[in-house]
Design a protein around this motif. Structure first.
Motif, PDB file in Angstrom:
ATOM      1  N   SER A  75     -85.316   7.508 -32.296  1.00  0.00           N
ATOM      2  CA  SER A  75     -85.493   8.831 -32.486  1.00  0.00           C
ATOM      3  C   SER A  75     -83.840   9.420 -32.536  1.00  0.00           C
ATOM      4  CB  SER A  75     -86.221   9.672 -32.443  1.00  0.00           C
ATOM      5  OG  SER A  75     -87.881   9.224 -32.911  1.00  0.00           O
ATOM      6  N   ALA A  76     -83.312   9.292 -31.278  1.00  0.00           N
ATOM      7  CA  ALA A  76     -81.982  10.050 -30.707  1.00  0.00           C
ATOM      8  C   ALA A  76     -81.016   9.273 -31.488  1.00  0.00           C
ATOM      9  CB  ALA A  76     -82.036   9.868 -29.459  1.00  0.00           C
ATOM     10  N   ALA A  77     -81.159   7.859 -31.549  1.00  0.00           N
ATOM     11  CA  ALA A  77     -79.997   7.129 -32.454  1.00  0.00           C
ATOM     12  C   ALA A  77     -80.238   7.113 -33.652  1.00  0.00           C
ATOM     13  CB  ALA A  77     -80.167   5.624 -31.739  1.00  0.00           C
ATOM     14  N   GLY A 112     -72.439   1.687 -37.023  1.00  0.00           N
ATOM     15  CA  GLY A 112     -72.639   2.455 -35.636  1.00  0.00           C
ATOM     16  C   GLY A 112     -71.920   2.761 -34.799  1.00  0.00           C
ATOM     17  N   ARG A 113     -70.522   2.276 -34.838  1.00  0.00           N
ATOM     18  CA  ARG A 113     -69.559   2.484 -33.822  1.00  0.00           C
ATOM     19  C   ARG A 113     -68.958   4.019 -33.774  1.00  0.00           C
ATOM     20  NH1 ARG A 113     -65.937  -3.249 -34.634  1.00  0.00           N
ATOM     21  NH2 ARG A 113     -67.801  -4.496 -33.810  1.00  0.00           N
ATOM     22  N   PRO A 114     -68.920   4.376 -35.034  1.00  0.00           N
ATOM     23  CA  PRO A 114     -68.245   6.038 -34.834  1.00  0.00           C
ATOM     24  C   PRO A 114     -69.509   6.888 -34.149  1.00  0.00           C
ATOM     25  CG  PRO A 114     -67.880   5.159 -36.797  1.00  0.00           C
ATOM     26  CD  PRO A 114     -68.760   3.955 -36.368  1.00  0.00           C
ATOM     27  N   GLU A 124     -79.611   1.765 -26.786  1.00  0.00           N
ATOM     28  CA  GLU A 124     -79.982   1.835 -28.108  1.00  0.00           C
ATOM     29  C   GLU A 124     -78.794   1.759 -29.189  1.00  0.00           C
ATOM     30  OE1 GLU A 124     -82.488   1.432 -31.511  1.00  0.00           O
ATOM     31  OE2 GLU A 124     -83.001   0.977 -29.499  1.00  0.00           O
ATOM     32  N   LEU A 125     -77.817   2.714 -28.823  1.00  0.00           N
ATOM     33  CA  LEU A 125     -76.928   3.141 -29.896  1.00  0.00           C
ATOM     34  C   LEU A 125     -75.673   1.980 -29.598  1.00  0.00           C
ATOM     35  CD1 LEU A 125     -76.070   6.865 -28.720  1.00  0.00           C
ATOM     36  CD2 LEU A 125     -76.475   6.277 -31.090  1.00  0.00           C
ATOM     37  N   GLN A 126     -75.611   1.467 -28.351  1.00  0.00           N
ATOM     38  CA  GLN A 126     -74.832   0.150 -28.350  1.00  0.00           C
ATOM     39  C   GLN A 126     -75.324  -0.863 -28.902  1.00  0.00           C
ATOM     40  OE1 GLN A 126     -74.896  -0.037 -23.769  1.00  0.00           O
ATOM     41  NE2 GLN A 126     -73.180   1.213 -23.643  1.00  0.00           N
TER      42      GLN A 126
END
Length: 451
Positions: free
Chosen positions: A28-30, A87-89, A76-78
């Motif tokens: 959810s956060a990502a 997803g990088r920005p 999760e973001l990585q």
């Protein structure tokens, strides 16, 4: 010039008793929260005279502040950045902010562009529990105190979960220094007085707290069956920006039209600054954009709000400061829903009301307690509030099964009675501390006392 007041709500259910944040929070956060925070950061940097309201639940704040939960989100973001270029920005934005969402909100609030306020302490159906003055004091007072501690500023208003207003709550709000709240438009119009401007001006309750009518969103943005997010252009990175711009302009045009249209039987004297309030939950927005794009749409909407010369975007606190006088009255009670009086057909709220009687007894004796006794009393408060939460229906990657929600509530009530037994037996120091995200970590029982 009509005023448009946008309220964005950030909430996420807490994990099961004694558990830490899990993968549902990280996803959810990502996928939801950090993309929205990035859009809000862009808005705060160029808002000018525009402002909006951000309602943040104590549950969300507890998870956002938890070090273990932050590590889960970072992983999760990585992983998302490895899966796709887009997803990088976002990962870079989170890294530049130190992964501290609360620090971002503190900065925005200090700038005046985004006014942060709390929701009630627990996502409960308040008309079913807050008739008890002790529960009302805990729901309102502890939320305000937690918000002040997290964000270094006393809130000027409060947001009620599910807009679940019960007459009399405004007196508790006034006792804790809160100046406004929102109710559904139908409860507003069913109140003790028919406002001459309909829903386009706040109502001044006898306690001096203003009630704002919250209208349904003026477009299909939060209807997953026909929402903007179903536009196939969002699946094409080249076409998605144009789709977001089209939908944001459509939403804004319809909203401005509604804000400029007084009711047919309105008095000749229109309010000095008519206002239309729309609230959007982060999870509702994410459900409406099942394939992504919600952050692009929100970014374009916020861009229009800060740059459109035909409307004024204002937080509720700023609007109230400019319009401190309104018709005197009080809204009607919220009508209720499937989780209102008897969640999942259970007697949960009956058991919570019985526990509240014991809590009242303990609170009356709080000034005679030592540090360990006050911590046991704080444990009673936290446990009862968490038992009242009925946020199972939130679309958090499938939500929580009602049977599981009831099991969690029963575990919290068991913890409540464990704390009560330790306190009343004179052995409060034997209570183990509960693991997991720190919900209301600086709880002072004095803040829960009835107003």
């Amino acid at each position: 010039m009509p005023t448009l007041a946008l309220v964005l709500e950030l909430h996420h259910p807490l994990p099961a008793p004694g558990r830490g944040a899990g993968p549902e929070w990280a996803r959810s956060a990502a996928e939801v929260f950090w993309p929205l925070l990035r859009a809000l950061d862009d808005f705060a940097g160029r808002a000018g005279d525009a402002s909006i309201t951000l309602a943040v639940s104590p549950s969300w704040s507890a998870l956002a502040a938890d070090p273990a939960a932050r590590r889960l989100v970072r992983r999760e973001l990585q992983a998302e950045a490895r899966r796709r270029e887009g997803g990088r920005p976002l990962l870079r934005f989170v890294a530049e902010s130190g992964g501290d969402a609360l620090a971002l909100i503190r900065r925005w609030h200090a700038s005046g562009a985004i006014e942060a306020i709390p929701t009630a302490a627990a996502h409960a159906w308040l008309p079913s529990v807050a008739a008890d003055p002790t529960v009302a004091g805990a729901q309102i007072g502890l939320a305000a105190a937690d918000h002040a501690s997290r964000f270094d500023a006393r809130p000027s208003g409060i947001w009620l979960p599910f807009l679940s207003y019960a007459p009399g709550l405004e007196a508790t709000m006034a006792a804790h220094g809160l100046r406004y709240f929102g109710v559904s438009a139908d409860a507003f119009l069913r109140g003790t007085v028919l406002p001459p401007a309909g829903t386009l001006a706040p109502m001044a309750t006898p306690a001096g707290v203003a009630a704002y009518a919250v209208s349904p969103p003026p477009g299909p943005a939060v209807d997953p069956r026909q929402g903007y997010g179903l536009d196939p252009r969002y699946a094409d990175p080249k076409q998605a920006p144009r789709a977001a711009l089209d939908h944001a302009q459509h939403f804004l045009d319809r909203w401005a039209e509604e804000a400029s249209t007084p009711p047919p039987d309105a008095d000749a004297d229109a309010p000095a600054e008519p206002v239309s309030v729309v609230a959007l939950s982060a999870h509702d927005l994410a459900r409406a954009w099942p394939h992504g794009g919600v952050d692009a749409w929100l970014a374009r909407l916020l861009e229009r709000l800060s740059g459109d010369g035909t409307v004024r975007a204002s937080s509720l606190g700023r609007h109230l400061a400019r319009n401190p006088v309104g018709v005197m009255g009080r809204p009607a009670a919220a009508a209720g829903g499937p989780l209102a009086a008897r969640p999942a057909g259970s007697d949960l709220y009956d058991r919570c009301r019985a526990a509240a009687d014991l809590l009242t007894f303990a609170l009356e004796r709080r000034r005679t307690l030592g540090p360990e006794g006050r911590e046991a009393l704080a444990g009673m408060l936290r446990s009862l509030l968490r038992a009242q939460q009925i946020d199972w229906s939130h679309p958090v990657h499938g939500g929580v099964d009602p049977d599981e929600g009831l099991r969690r509530a029963s575990a919290h009530l068991a913890r409540f009675h464990e704390c009560a037994a330790a306190l009343l037996s004179g052995r409060p120091g034997l209570l183990p501390r509960e693991p997991g995200p720190a919900f209301l970590p600086n709880l002072d029982p004095d803040d829960a006392a009835p107003g």
